[in-house]
Design a protein around this motif. Structure first.
Motif: not given
Ligand code: GDP
Length: 294
Positions: A219-228, A246-247
């Protein structure tokens, strides 16, 4: 990494350290600021709320208030709680050979790159990893994995062009893997722009057949809550054993890392911190907490 969060916390703690005799009001004010900083960092609302309540309970303790350096003590309480929030201790992979590791996630999260990074890491650790391309939709993804495999120096299984039956591919891959004498098989699966039923159904079938030791969401860390929320969806579908975030290098906020464990109950096992193959490592909650606190 997480620079805006670190800067905000730094300001709060500097003020707190500067106060000679600390009062409950000083602590309450600081906690209010910290709560704001966490929410600005995109930490999930309830996670932030509970976290602040935990810190408050410990920080208001008589020992802390009476100590010679109460500001320092509170920073320590915060550090300990942050480490716990991030998952406490590092959680190792189940690598009982032949270990099957299924990587899943959305397109662009860094799945294929991470497959290469993980293979390199395992190879350096003295294991014999094999890479298996299971994205039957994007031939470019198969080529990307083959290129990475060459760079890392590990064997790679690629399905025949035009093959659409994922379980058949997995069966062929397992037969191939036996001949290769590998100890860890890393399956790079197809992603989509967003989660859809077809993706989930195919992943479930593959998961059932491969029976993985580890099912890891990339999961892309920069996508915040979306990643969760992506993690929650994949977990419901196939049962994750962990997350690879990632990222982190491009994430100034850190909300995904800080909310992931609490919301999903799944440990972050590795982090990616750049495009290069060696910019990858085991996730240590205590080290990340220290880095956030500067
Ligand atoms: P996939 O579609 O999930 O397989 O994603 P890719 O592996 O193709 O990666 C998408 C992009 O993200 C590529 O440009 C990678 O180089 C980049 N990428 C992957 N991991 C990281 C990371 O940890 N940090 C940074 N900055 N870029 C990354």
């Amino acid at each position: 990494m997480f620079s805006s969060l670190s800067d905000n916390l730094d300001k709060t703690f500097r003020n707190l350290r500067g106060v000679g005799k600390i009062s409950e009001k000083n602590i309450s004010d600081a906690l209010r600021e910290i709560r704001m900083s966490l929410l600005e960092a995109d930490v999930e609302f309830n996670v932030a709320k509970e976290f602040i309540a935990n810190v408050k309970e410990k920080a208001m303790g008589i020992e802390v208030l009476k100590s010679i350096k109460p500001g320092e003590q509170i920073v320590k309480v915060f550090n300990d709680e942050l480490t716990a929030l991030l998952g406490g201790d590092a959680v190792p992979l189940d690598l009982n050979p032949p270990a099957h590791i299924l990587l899943c996630g959305l397109n662009g999260a860094g799945k294929t790159t991470t497959a290469g990074k993980l293979a390199l890491r395992l190879k350096k650790d003295g294991r014999r990893p094999l890479l298996i391309a299971c994205d039957l939709y994007r031939p470019a993804a198969i080529e990307q994995l083959q290129t990475l495999a060459e760079q890392v120096g590990v064997p790679c299984f690629a399905p025949e062009a035009g093959e659409k039956n994922l379980v058949k591919v997995a069966k062929q891959a397992l037969a191939w893997a036996k001949d290769q004498n590998g100890t860890v098989l890393i399956f790079d699966t197809a992603g989509r722009q967003e989660i859809d039923d077809k993706l989930v159904e195919e992943l479930k079938e593959l998961h059932k057949f491969v029976d993985p030791n580890e099912t890891l969401l990339v999961a892309d860390s920069a996508t915040g809550q979306q990643a969760v929320s992506v993690a929650q969806h994949f977990d419901e579908a196939v049962g994750l054993t962990g997350i690879i975030l990632t990222k982190l290098d491009g994430d100034a906020r850190g909300g995904a890392a800080l909310s992931m464990r609490q919301v999903t109950g799944k440990p972050i096992k590795f982090i990616g911190e750049g495009e290069k193959l060696d910019q990858f490592g085991v996730f240590h909650p205590d080290r990340l907490a220290s880095r956030i606190l500067g």
